[in-house]
Write an enzyme that holds these catalytic residues in place. Structure first.
Site, short mmCIF file in Angstrom:
data_model
loop_
_atom_site.label_atom_id
_atom_site.label_comp_id
_atom_site.label_asym_id
_atom_site.label_seq_id
_atom_site.Cartn_x
_atom_site.Cartn_y
_atom_site.Cartn_z
N ALA A 29 26.71 -35.65 -29.81
CA ALA A 29 26.15 -36.77 -29.05
C ALA A 29 27.20 -37.36 -28.14
O ALA A 29 28.38 -37.05 -28.26
CB ALA A 29 25.64 -37.84 -30.02
N ASN A 30 26.77 -38.19 -27.23
CA ASN A 30 27.67 -38.96 -26.40
C ASN A 30 27.72 -40.37 -26.94
O ASN A 30 26.76 -40.85 -27.55
CB ASN A 30 27.17 -38.98 -24.96
N ARG A 31 28.82 -41.05 -26.69
CA ARG A 31 29.00 -42.41 -27.17
C ARG A 31 28.34 -43.36 -26.17
O ARG A 31 28.91 -43.67 -25.15
CB ARG A 31 30.50 -42.69 -27.24
#
Ligand code: C5P
Length: 220
Positions: A29-31
Site C-alpha cells: 500500500a501507499n501511505r
C-alpha cells in the site's frame, strides 16, 4: 446540492491509497490517509459541484453529500474513474500503488524456515496520465498531485509535462515536514502559467483554495 459557482458541474476526485494484494492476507500500500482528497471533495461539494469520489481503503471518514465509490486496487480505481466520466474537472489526489503482484496468489504464501519469498511485480496503470491524454471526453481541467521528498518543484514540473495534466499540486512529503498523515499541507500549484507557492495551511484550507481556483478556471 449547495448553491455556488460549481452548481451542476460534475467533478471526479480520486483519493486515498490503493491496496495491492500479495496473497489473501497481505498487501502492499501507499501511505495516504485520504485527508487531502476528502477535504477537496468536500470543498467542491460546498461550491455546488456534483462530486464523484473514488476512494481506496483510506482512514479518513467518507465525505457526505457526494457519490462515494469504494475501491481497493489501482485497477479497480482506474475502472471506477473512467466510468465516472464525463466530468468537467478531475482531481487525482489518490496515492496509487505503482506496482501490483505480477501473478495473483490465491492462497497464503507459507512461511518456510530459511527461505524467503521473491515477489515479482507488474506495473499498474497510471490513471492520471491516461485521463490527461484522452483524445475524446477528456475533462476540461485535469489536476494531479506530486508528493515528493526532493527537488519538489523540478520533479513536479517534469511530472506535469510527462503526464499531460493541466495543473500539478506539488507537496513536500519528507518525514520532517509531518505532512503525510498530518492535518497541514504546504503546496506549490504548478500550472501552465507559472508556480504559486501557497503558505503552509490546513488541508481544508488547501482544499478550499483549490476548489475556488477550479471554479474560476471552469468559469460560468
Ligand atoms: O507518478 P506519481 O505517482 O508521482 O504521480 C502522482 C499523481 O498521479 C497523483 O495525482 C496520483 O493520483 C496520480 N496517479 C494515478 N495513477 C497511478 C499513479 C499516480 O492516477 N498509477
Amino acid at each position: 446540492l449547495a448553491d455556488g459557482p460549481l452548481k451542476g458541474r460534475r467533478v471526479l476526485v480520486t483519493s486515498g491509497p490503493t491496496h495491492e494484494p500479495i496473497d489473501p492476507v497481505r498487501y502492499i500500500a501507499n501511505r495516504s490517509s485520504g485527508a487531502q482528497g476528502t477535504a477537496i471533495a468536500e470543498a467542491l461539494r460546498d461550491l455546488g459541484a456534483e462530486v464523484v469520489f473514488v476512494t481506496g481503503p483510506a482512514d479518513a471518514p467518507r465525505p457526505a453529500g457526494v457519490e462515494v465509490i469504494e475501491v481497493e486496487t489501482a485497477r479497480e480505481m482506474r475502472a471506477a474513474a473512467l466510468a465516472a466520466l464525463p466530468a468537467e474537472a478531475a482531481v487525482f489526489a489518490a496515492a496509487v500503488a505503482d506496482w501490483r503482484m505480477a501473478a495473483e496468489n490465491g492462497s497464503k504464501i507459507k512461511k518456510q524456515a530459511g527461505k524467503l519469498p521473491t515477489l515479482e511485480f507488474a506495473e499498474n496503470p497510471d490513471i492520471l496520465a491516461e485521463v490527461s491524454q484522452m483524445t475524446e471526453g477528456r475533462p476540461g481541467l485535469v489536476v494531479g498531485f506530486a508528493a515528493e521528498t526532493d527537488d519538489v518543484v523540478a520533479n513536479a514540473t517534469a511530472k506535469r509535462t510527462r503526464k499531460g495534466c493541466d495543473w500539478i499540486v506539488a507537496n513536500d512529503v519528507s518525514p520532517a515536514t509531518g505532512i503525510m498523515g498530518g492535518s497541514e499541507n504546504a503546496v506549490v500549484l504548478i500550472s501552465g502559467e507559472g508556480n504559486e507557492v501557497w503558505p503552509r495551511m490546513g488541508k481544508r484550507d488547501v482544499a478550499a483554495r483549490l476548489a475556488a481556483r477550479i471554479a474560476a478556471a471552469l468559469g460560468t
